[in-house]
Design a protein around this motif. Sequence first.
Motif, PDB file in Angstrom:
ATOM      1  N   GLY A   1      11.852 -24.646   7.739  1.00 32.64           N
ATOM      2  CA  GLY A   1      10.721 -24.467   8.642  1.00 32.64           C
ATOM      3  C   GLY A   1      10.950 -25.099  10.004  1.00 32.64           C
ATOM      4  N   ARG A   2       9.998 -24.844  10.892  1.00 30.15           N
ATOM      5  CA  ARG A   2      10.097 -25.331  12.261  1.00 30.15           C
ATOM      6  C   ARG A   2       9.713 -26.798  12.356  1.00 30.15           C
ATOM      7  NH1 ARG A   2       6.592 -20.900  15.349  1.00 30.15           N
ATOM      8  NH2 ARG A   2       5.550 -20.878  13.330  1.00 30.15           N
ATOM      9  N   VAL A   3      10.213 -27.442  13.411  1.00 30.89           N
ATOM     10  CA  VAL A   3       9.903 -28.841  13.699  1.00 30.89           C
ATOM     11  C   VAL A   3       9.218 -28.872  15.060  1.00 30.89           C
ATOM     12  CG1 VAL A   3      10.865 -31.138  14.116  1.00 30.89           C
ATOM     13  CG2 VAL A   3      11.872 -29.648  12.358  1.00 30.89           C
ATOM     14  N   PRO A   4       8.089 -29.573  15.204  1.00 26.42           N
ATOM     15  CA  PRO A   4       7.406 -29.611  16.498  1.00 26.42           C
ATOM     16  C   PRO A   4       8.344 -30.064  17.616  1.00 26.42           C
ATOM     17  CG  PRO A   4       6.004 -30.538  14.793  1.00 26.42           C
ATOM     18  CD  PRO A   4       7.335 -30.298  14.159  1.00 26.42           C
ATOM     19  N   LEU A   5       8.156 -29.501  18.795  1.00 24.49           N
ATOM     20  CA  LEU A   5       9.049 -29.762  19.918  1.00 24.49           C
ATOM     21  C   LEU A   5       9.151 -31.250  20.280  1.00 24.49           C
ATOM     22  CD1 LEU A   5      10.945 -28.543  22.005  1.00 24.49           C
ATOM     23  CD2 LEU A   5       8.968 -28.173  23.496  1.00 24.49           C
ATOM     24  N   PRO A   6       8.052 -32.013  20.306  1.00 21.95           N
ATOM     25  CA  PRO A   6       8.191 -33.434  20.655  1.00 21.95           C
ATOM     26  C   PRO A   6       9.135 -34.185  19.709  1.00 21.95           C
ATOM     27  CG  PRO A   6       5.904 -32.779  20.798  1.00 21.95           C
ATOM     28  CD  PRO A   6       6.627 -31.629  20.155  1.00 21.95           C
ATOM     29  N   GLN A   7       9.016 -33.929  18.396  1.00 26.02           N
ATOM     30  CA  GLN A   7       9.913 -34.582  17.448  1.00 26.02           C
ATOM     31  C   GLN A   7      11.352 -34.111  17.622  1.00 26.02           C
ATOM     32  OE1 GLN A   7       6.790 -33.654  16.783  1.00 26.02           O
ATOM     33  NE2 GLN A   7       5.953 -34.668  14.980  1.00 26.02           N
ATOM     34  N   SER A   8      11.531 -32.819  17.907  1.00 21.23           N
ATOM     35  CA  SER A   8      12.869 -32.286  18.132  1.00 21.23           C
ATOM     36  C   SER A   8      13.499 -32.930  19.358  1.00 21.23           C
ATOM     37  CB  SER A   8      12.804 -30.764  18.323  1.00 21.23           C
ATOM     38  OG  SER A   8      12.238 -30.135  17.197  1.00 21.23           O
ATOM     39  N   LEU A   9      12.701 -33.088  20.406  1.00 19.88           N
ATOM     40  CA  LEU A   9      13.182 -33.741  21.615  1.00 19.88           C
ATOM     41  C   LEU A   9      13.581 -35.182  21.325  1.00 19.88           C
ATOM     42  CD1 LEU A   9      13.584 -33.698  24.707  1.00 19.88           C
ATOM     43  CD2 LEU A   9      11.177 -34.370  24.921  1.00 19.88           C
ATOM     44  N   LEU A  10      12.750 -35.870  20.571  1.00 19.38           N
ATOM     45  CA  LEU A  10      13.006 -37.278  20.247  1.00 19.38           C
ATOM     46  C   LEU A  10      14.317 -37.458  19.498  1.00 19.38           C
ATOM     47  CD1 LEU A  10      12.181 -40.256  19.940  1.00 19.38           C
ATOM     48  CD2 LEU A  10      10.931 -39.586  17.871  1.00 19.38           C
ATOM     49  N   VAL A  11      14.511 -36.687  18.441  1.00 15.19           N
ATOM     50  CA  VAL A  11      15.701 -36.879  17.621  1.00 15.19           C
ATOM     51  C   VAL A  11      16.960 -36.512  18.403  1.00 15.19           C
ATOM     52  CG1 VAL A  11      15.775 -34.582  16.536  1.00 15.19           C
ATOM     53  CG2 VAL A  11      16.619 -36.566  15.289  1.00 15.19           C
ATOM     54  N   ASN A  12      16.873 -35.530  19.305  1.00 11.30           N
ATOM     55  CA  ASN A  12      18.041 -35.181  20.113  1.00 11.30           C
ATOM     56  C   ASN A  12      18.322 -36.236  21.176  1.00 11.30           C
ATOM     57  OD1 ASN A  12      19.417 -32.286  19.740  1.00 11.30           O
ATOM     58  ND2 ASN A  12      17.285 -32.177  19.040  1.00 11.30           N
ATOM     59  N   VAL A  13      17.285 -36.861  21.718  1.00 14.59           N
ATOM     60  CA  VAL A  13      17.495 -37.981  22.639  1.00 14.59           C
ATOM     61  C   VAL A  13      18.305 -39.074  21.947  1.00 14.59           C
ATOM     62  CG1 VAL A  13      16.345 -39.905  23.798  1.00 14.59           C
ATOM     63  CG2 VAL A  13      15.504 -37.586  24.133  1.00 14.59           C
ATOM     64  N   VAL A  14      17.900 -39.411  20.731  1.00 12.14           N
ATOM     65  CA  VAL A  14      18.589 -40.471  19.988  1.00 12.14           C
ATOM     66  C   VAL A  14      20.022 -40.070  19.667  1.00 12.14           C
ATOM     67  CG1 VAL A  14      18.625 -41.799  17.845  1.00 12.14           C
ATOM     68  CG2 VAL A  14      16.448 -41.384  19.024  1.00 12.14           C
ATOM     69  N   LEU A  15      20.211 -38.870  19.106  1.00 13.23           N
ATOM     70  CA  LEU A  15      21.537 -38.447  18.665  1.00 13.23           C
ATOM     71  C   LEU A  15      22.489 -38.228  19.846  1.00 13.23           C
ATOM     72  CD1 LEU A  15      20.517 -35.974  15.807  1.00 13.23           C
ATOM     73  CD2 LEU A  15      21.488 -38.267  15.570  1.00 13.23           C
ATOM     74  N   PHE A  16      21.996 -37.609  20.908  1.00 13.99           N
ATOM     75  CA  PHE A  16      22.864 -37.373  22.067  1.00 13.99           C
ATOM     76  C   PHE A  16      23.198 -38.678  22.791  1.00 13.99           C
ATOM     77  CE2 PHE A  16      22.291 -32.976  21.356  1.00 13.99           C
ATOM     78  CZ  PHE A  16      23.187 -32.284  22.153  1.00 13.99           C
ATOM     79  N   THR A  17      22.294 -39.644  22.729  1.00  9.12           N
ATOM     80  CA  THR A  17      22.590 -40.947  23.325  1.00  9.12           C
ATOM     81  C   THR A  17      23.648 -41.683  22.511  1.00  9.12           C
ATOM     82  OG1 THR A  17      20.347 -41.126  24.247  1.00  9.12           O
ATOM     83  CG2 THR A  17      21.613 -43.161  24.014  1.00  9.12           C
ATOM     84  N   LEU A  18      23.495 -41.664  21.199  1.00  6.22           N
ATOM     85  CA  LEU A  18      24.473 -42.332  20.334  1.00  6.22           C
ATOM     86  C   LEU A  18      25.847 -41.669  20.414  1.00  6.22           C
ATOM     87  CD1 LEU A  18      22.289 -42.976  17.144  1.00  6.22           C
ATOM     88  CD2 LEU A  18      22.981 -44.639  18.877  1.00  6.22           C
ATOM     89  N   GLY A  19      25.866 -40.341  20.556  1.00  4.70           N
ATOM     90  CA  GLY A  19      27.142 -39.628  20.582  1.00  4.70           C
ATOM     91  C   GLY A  19      27.624 -39.271  21.977  1.00  4.70           C
ATOM     92  N   ARG A  20      27.053 -39.913  23.001  1.00  2.00           N
ATOM     93  CA  ARG A  20      27.335 -39.531  24.385  1.00  2.00           C
ATOM     94  C   ARG A  20      28.823 -39.600  24.715  1.00  2.00           C
ATOM     95  NH1 ARG A  20      27.656 -41.970  29.476  1.00  2.00           N
ATOM     96  NH2 ARG A  20      26.801 -40.708  31.177  1.00  2.00           N
TER      97      ARG A  20
END
Length: 345
Positions: free
Chosen positions: A97-116
């Motif tokens: 199923g879908r994930v609300p955009l704010p949560q999707s944004l949050l998790v990508n901020v964290v993951l892209f920061t860690l894997g920058r």
Amino acid sequence: MAKLLFLTFALLSAVAHAFIPGRQSWTRPRQQQSFLTPAAATTTKHVISSLQPRESSLGNSRAAAARSHNTQLQLGFGAFSGDAITSQLSIIFASSGRVPLPQSLLVNVVLFTLGRRKLLSSLTFAGYAHAFALGTALWAVTGWKGWSVCVLYLILGSLVTKVKFDYKEEQGLAEGRGGRRGPENVWGSAATGLACAIASTQSGIFNVSPSLFIVAYVASLATKLADTFASEIGKAYGKTTFLITTFQRVPPGTEGAVSAEGTAAAVVGGFLLSMYANLIGLIDLPSVALCTAAAFVATNVESVVGATLQEKKGMAWMTNEVVNFINTLVGAGLAIAGGKALLGM
């Protein structure tokens, strides 16, 4: 580290709460069904409780106040308790199923920061920013499963690009920018996949089921990975290369050139990504064969397009990125046609 993640989550949640007007609270009523299994929810609560201070000689009241401070952070926009965080994790890592955009944004901020640092070894800075936008959109419409398929494509594609890179660079066959991808590469490879992923959230678009659009999503990325495997392995190990339209021998790297080594690598690349999608439960086993076959055929169609149209007079607009888009579009289209005709989807 756990407390830092807790504070980061709460802070970013509050920022999103402040700047996204009209959004619903992230804290769902407790009576709603959680996506986490009971065991996972219990484990998460135990982790959160482990951050709480123990009862001590300071007195029950002081310890209780400390617990309240740690488990409920007030930022002026609402409270984030252990149960609320558990609820958010169940939403972010929902199995389907879908994930609300704010949560999707949050998790990508964290993951892209860690894997920058690692990501910037494979992407230009602009490519990194566009990949972040793509990742956020994919997590919102397909969840972590669809997102991880795209990430695996990026990882495998980057690894195979580095195979005998020095040799390919000496021969003038290596990708520019040291193999790092820019925005044009990101969207040339993934625009079709994103369109299929978005279409999978609706019912009856072009009389195609959501599950078949997911198969098309996987097929589009498998097609691009098959093409990358064919090109990079062919340039590195291909002993004899032929123009696909005439079968005349041509130098490696010629648009439309194919080799036995590259052709075999195309099958491997398409299969690897399709099989991963099956292992995480995104597509079934028959769809793996369908995606692999669609990727192989589409890769050869791409070679024909390259041989007949690319670098021809008046066809300057037919860039590698446009050809990649056509390539993935053909792969997705073949998967949809095959799913209807052969699998009854």
